[in-house]
Enzyme design. Structure first.
Site: not given
Length: 391
Positions: A37-38, A40, A71, A126-127, A129, A168, A180
């Protein structure tokens, strides 16, 4: 909502929006990061899987260089000329769609205007992606509709992933790394993706917990998760500051054997904590790959626990809901549990015996109720496949 209903609803909504049948339906998965995590944006290693849950886009070309998108989750349609797409324009969720067209156009591809409708069963916020799933589903559609043929090869898929990262970062203004999007484009059923975020090389690692009687339980804590609120960006800035102070190009350049010396050079306690997390987390990815390849789930579980403690204490990105979810899973016999994703909310994962999935989910729900939290949603997942055309 099942994937079949999301796919059908996307196509039906397209007919209502345009009065025409779409030229096709494409999809891309959400993702769970098993560990890393963190790392990348620090040129490190990570180990995601694609989720079975997917985002679906129905699309058709337009001849006027405009994008019109709606959407099912967001309601009103957004329309913009491709020439007007820029940072912050359009705002909100539509930036992730428009940004993909902008990024591919910037790379020199002949990108047409599009009508697009979106439906999804990837939980938003929700984390997991949901944003990259949307980007990659749109990128898959553009590749086919514009005749780019990028879905047909792994290098082409990697190129689409990189375009989605640019979209993004630049148009949606979310300072994420690239894990992601690469997971959504390159992952495979029943396998994890070991991704080197410096070279963007990857390889597949077996991830079939069912063969060992295990399961991966995901818990959406329903705690707010937003990557554009400044906290994610501040962690990225802190890592850059630490690398500059240490005189290295990125924190990936610090080997575990040199960690103590590096920490001794830093004058800030905060930066010391950030560096310690990144360096040890990259090493935990290596250990997790070795554990999976050896079928040692207990070892993998211990690394999950170490990772969560590091994110809670050194990177300071956990929250009470995530801590309760992981602690409760462990108390129910999980081999290990950790938060997953950018943090500050979102989801946790736990390695549990397949037979214990219902009991563990019920215990987490009861623990949340006793703390006065919103009810969580827990579900077991297997590793899913990448972005693709559905019909």
């Amino acid at each position: 909502m099942t994937g079949d209903s999301a796919r059908a609803r996307g196509a039906d909504d397209f007919l209502r929006l345009t009065g025409q049948v779409p030229e096709g339906v494409w999809s891309a998965p959400g993702r769970v990061n098993l560990i890393g995590e963190h790392t990348d944006y620090n040129d490190g290693l990570c180990l995601p899987i694609a989720l079975p849950q997917r985002t679906y886009v129905a699309a058709a070309r337009r001849d006027d260089r405009r994008l019109r998108v709606r959407s099912a989750q967001q309601g009103a349609a957004v329309e913009i000329a491709l020439a007007d797409v820029r940072a912050g324009q359009p705002g909100g969720w539509a930036a992730y769609v428009a940004g993909v067209l902008w990024a591919l156009d910037r790379e020199g591809y002949d990108v047409p205007g599009l009508d697009v409708t979106v439906d999804s069963d990837v939980p938003v916020g929700a984390g997991l992606s949901s944003s990259a799933a949307l980007e990659c589903a749109v990128a898959a559609a553009v590749s086919d509709l514009a005749g780019l043929h990028l879905l047909e090869t792994e290098p082409g898929r990697a190129a689409l992933a990189r375009a989605c990262v640019v979209a993004e970062n630049t148009i949606a203004e979310a300072p994420t790394g690239g894990m992601d999007q690469h997971a959504a484009m390159l992952a495979r059923d029943d396998e994890a993706l070991l991704l080197d975020c410096r070279s963007w090389e990857s390889r597949l690692v077996p991830f079939d917990l069912a063969a060992h009687g295990g399961a991966l339980l995901v818990t959406d804590t329903r705690a707010a998760h937003e990557l554009t609120d400044g906290q994610y960006g501040s962690r990225r800035d802190e890592c850059r500051a630490a690398a500059a102070e240490l005189g290295v190009g990125s924190l990936r350049d610090i080997e575990p054997a040199g960690l103590a010396a590096a920490l001794g050079q830093l004058t800030s306690a905060v930066l010391r904590r950030r560096v310690r997390h990144v360096v040890t987390e990259i090493e935990r990815v290596r250990g997790s790959v070795a554990a999976l390849e050896a079928g040692e789930l207990a070892r993998l579980g211990r690394l999950f626990d170490e990772s969560h403690a590091s994110m809670r204490d050194d990177y300071e990105i956990s929250c009470p809901e995530l801590d309760v979810a992981t602690e409760t899973a462990r108390s129910q016999g999980a081999l290990g549990a950790r938060m997953t994703g950018g943090g500050f909310g979102g989801s946790s994962i736990a390695l549990v015996a397949a037979t214990e999935v219902p009991a563990t989910a019920a215990a987490i729900e009861a623990a949340f109720a006793s703390h006065g939290f919103e009810p969580p949603v827990s579900f077991a997942v297997r590793a899913g496949g990448p972005a693709r055309r559905e019909d």
